[in-house]
Enzyme design. Structure first.
Site, PDB file in Angstrom:
ATOM      1  N   THR A 156     -38.829  43.532  36.153  1.00 56.77           N
ATOM      2  CA  THR A 156     -38.557  44.794  35.458  1.00 56.77           C
ATOM      3  C   THR A 156     -37.249  45.427  35.888  1.00 56.77           C
ATOM      4  O   THR A 156     -36.535  46.022  35.074  1.00 56.77           O
ATOM      5  CB  THR A 156     -39.718  45.779  35.722  1.00 56.77           C
ATOM      6  OG1 THR A 156     -40.922  45.234  35.193  1.00 56.77           O
ATOM      7  CG2 THR A 156     -39.459  47.137  35.088  1.00 56.77           C
TER       8      THR A 156
ATOM      9  N   ASP B 226     -40.266  36.909  33.656  1.00 55.64           N
ATOM     10  CA  ASP B 226     -41.329  37.831  34.028  1.00 55.64           C
ATOM     11  C   ASP B 226     -42.133  37.130  35.118  1.00 55.64           C
ATOM     12  O   ASP B 226     -42.520  35.975  34.962  1.00 55.64           O
ATOM     13  CB  ASP B 226     -42.213  38.123  32.824  1.00 55.64           C
ATOM     14  CG  ASP B 226     -43.257  39.197  33.112  1.00 55.64           C
ATOM     15  OD1 ASP B 226     -44.120  38.942  33.991  1.00 55.64           O
ATOM     16  OD2 ASP B 226     -43.230  40.236  32.470  1.00 55.64           O
ATOM     17  N   SER B 227     -42.400  37.804  36.213  1.00 50.91           N
ATOM     18  CA  SER B 227     -42.989  37.110  37.354  1.00 50.91           C
ATOM     19  C   SER B 227     -44.403  36.611  37.081  1.00 50.91           C
ATOM     20  O   SER B 227     -44.907  35.745  37.805  1.00 50.91           O
ATOM     21  CB  SER B 227     -42.985  37.999  38.601  1.00 50.91           C
ATOM     22  OG  SER B 227     -43.952  39.023  38.523  1.00 50.91           O
ATOM     23  N   SER B 228     -45.050  37.106  36.026  1.00 50.99           N
ATOM     24  CA  SER B 228     -46.376  36.587  35.693  1.00 50.99           C
ATOM     25  C   SER B 228     -46.309  35.129  35.241  1.00 50.99           C
ATOM     26  O   SER B 228     -47.341  34.446  35.207  1.00 50.99           O
ATOM     27  CB  SER B 228     -47.023  37.436  34.599  1.00 50.99           C
ATOM     28  OG  SER B 228     -46.275  37.360  33.393  1.00 50.99           O
TER      29      SER B 228
ATOM     30  N   THR C  78     -42.858  42.409  39.950  1.00 48.44           N
ATOM     31  CA  THR C  78     -43.896  42.898  40.859  1.00 48.44           C
ATOM     32  C   THR C  78     -45.228  42.174  40.709  1.00 48.44           C
ATOM     33  O   THR C  78     -46.018  42.129  41.646  1.00 48.44           O
ATOM     34  CB  THR C  78     -44.134  44.402  40.659  1.00 48.44           C
ATOM     35  OG1 THR C  78     -44.544  44.646  39.308  1.00 48.44           O
ATOM     36  CG2 THR C  78     -42.874  45.201  40.962  1.00 48.44           C
ATOM     37  N   ASP C  79     -45.505  41.593  39.532  1.00 46.75           N
ATOM     38  CA  ASP C  79     -46.842  41.052  39.294  1.00 46.75           C
ATOM     39  C   ASP C  79     -47.231  39.977  40.308  1.00 46.75           C
ATOM     40  O   ASP C  79     -48.375  39.932  40.774  1.00 46.75           O
ATOM     41  CB  ASP C  79     -46.940  40.481  37.881  1.00 46.75           C
ATOM     42  CG  ASP C  79     -47.113  41.558  36.828  1.00 46.75           C
ATOM     43  OD1 ASP C  79     -47.360  42.718  37.196  1.00 46.75           O
ATOM     44  OD2 ASP C  79     -47.009  41.236  35.632  1.00 46.75           O
TER      45      ASP C  79
ATOM     46  N   GLN D 259     -63.725  39.658  48.741  1.00 47.07           N
ATOM     47  CA  GLN D 259     -63.241  40.400  47.578  1.00 47.07           C
ATOM     48  C   GLN D 259     -62.797  41.816  47.943  1.00 47.07           C
ATOM     49  O   GLN D 259     -62.001  42.419  47.206  1.00 47.07           O
ATOM     50  CB  GLN D 259     -64.343  40.486  46.520  1.00 47.07           C
ATOM     51  CG  GLN D 259     -64.784  39.162  45.956  1.00 47.07           C
ATOM     52  CD  GLN D 259     -65.937  39.307  44.982  1.00 47.07           C
ATOM     53  OE1 GLN D 259     -66.284  40.418  44.570  1.00 47.07           O
ATOM     54  NE2 GLN D 259     -66.553  38.187  44.618  1.00 47.07           N
TER      55      GLN D 259
END
Length: 330
Positions: A12, A53-55, A85-86, A267
């Site tokens: 981003t 995009d890091s995804s 950031t993802d 978790q």
């Protein structure tokens, strides 16, 4: 004069407004970075041809980052990796484990809003990252975000709605940035051994299973029994508890017997796997799962990837998974 290398992979922070919405714009971020150049700080910027995009990141792109850091390791005092950031915490964790013997700072950063936005957090994140990368006694991979410096293999993205995007829930910050930088050097790691980076095996097949009540444990066990995985991360309940599902236990035993490993983590955000704290944690341990203490999912995945890439299998792999290597667990 401090000389840094900045690797810009996307995210981003370097996006601009286009007719189709926010998108990476080649050349924008290197131009905006010029404001940080000073008489005592010089840097070179490598902008990747495909800003992602890091995804969408895959292990081959982690290896590209590693290759570029390794090739230029002797030429610079420190390094900044600009990243979306993802998956930032995944990348920081992979770099932390793969850059064995690291004796220079590698700081990963990005932003929640692009630099062209009037309220962008990217400016302060970049300033803090460059300052951290200039510390000669910082021998770690870290994330600089929202006025904090976090150990890379302890950090998690926990907030997508505020500037406080990252935290290290089970470990202290390594620095806090205010009017003055508050360096928490007592928490910093010291370099040990020669620089000996690990080449990733990008063909490894790893999976993460997030248990939920119902059929999830059976399905996870069946996938592990199928014999296609090299390793797995199991996100169990509380202190490492799972149902005594025969399929799940058989899957853990099968993957372990094949030389791979199942790393059991919790978790919950705060706390750790503690085998024996509850009886429900015992069957999984007896089946061969390795207790992952308070490893984050990102660090667990990265640690498994790097150790398997080194060729470790069987008991040697299990021992290293259970041993803190880069301050990743308590």
């Amino acid at each position: 004069m401090t000389r840094l290398l900045v690797l810009y992979s996307g995210g981003t922070i370097g996006m601009d407004h286009t007719p189709d919405g926010l998108a990476p714009v080649s050349g924008l971020l290197p131009r905006l970075l010029e404001r940080f150049r000073t008489p005592t700080l010089d840097f070179d910027v490598v902008e990747y041809p495909q800003l992602i995009d890091s995804s969408a990141i895959v292990p081959a792109q982690w290896q590209q980052l590693l290759d570029d850091l390794i090739a230029r390791y002797a030429d610079y005092d420190g390094f900044v990796v600009i990243h979306g950031t993802d998956t930032m915490a995944y990348t920081a964790s992979v770099l932390a484990f793969a850059l064995q013997g690291l004796a220079k700072p590698v700081i990963v950063t990005g932003s929640q809003l692009p630099l062209v936005h009037p309220r962008s957090d990217g400016w302060s994140n970049l300033a803090d990252a460059l300052e951290a990368a200039s510390q000669p006694d910082l021998h770690e991979v870290c994330i600089a975000f929202n006025r904090l410096l976090l150990r890379g293999c302890r950090a998690r993205k926990l907030d997508a709605a505020s500037f406080a995007g990252f935290a290290s829930p089970n470990a202290p910050a390594l620095a806090r940035f205010g009017i003055q930088a508050d360096w928490q050097r007592q928490h910093w790691l010291t370099s040990t051994g020669a620089f000996a980076p690990v080449k990733l095996d990008v063909a490894l097949k790893l999976a993460t299973f997030f248990l939920t009540p119902g059929h999830a444990s059976t399905l996870a066990g069946q996938i592990m029994q199928a014999g296609e995985l090299d390793g797995a991360v199991l996100m169990s309940y509380g202190n490492g508890n799972t149902p005594a599902d025969p399929a799940l236990l058989a899957g853990v035993a099968a993957l372990t017997a094949a030389g791979g490993a199942v790393l059991n983590i919790s978790q919950v955000v705060h706390g750790a796997v503690e085998v024996g704290a509850y009886a429900a944690s015992q069957p999984l341990a007896r089946a061969g799962a390795v207790a992952g203490a308070d490893l984050t999912p990102e660090a667990a995945t990265a640690k498994l990837l790097v150790l398997l890439s080194q060729g470790l299998r069987g008991e040697a792999l299990r021992q290293q998974l259970a041993t803190p290597l880069r301050g990743e667990s308590s």
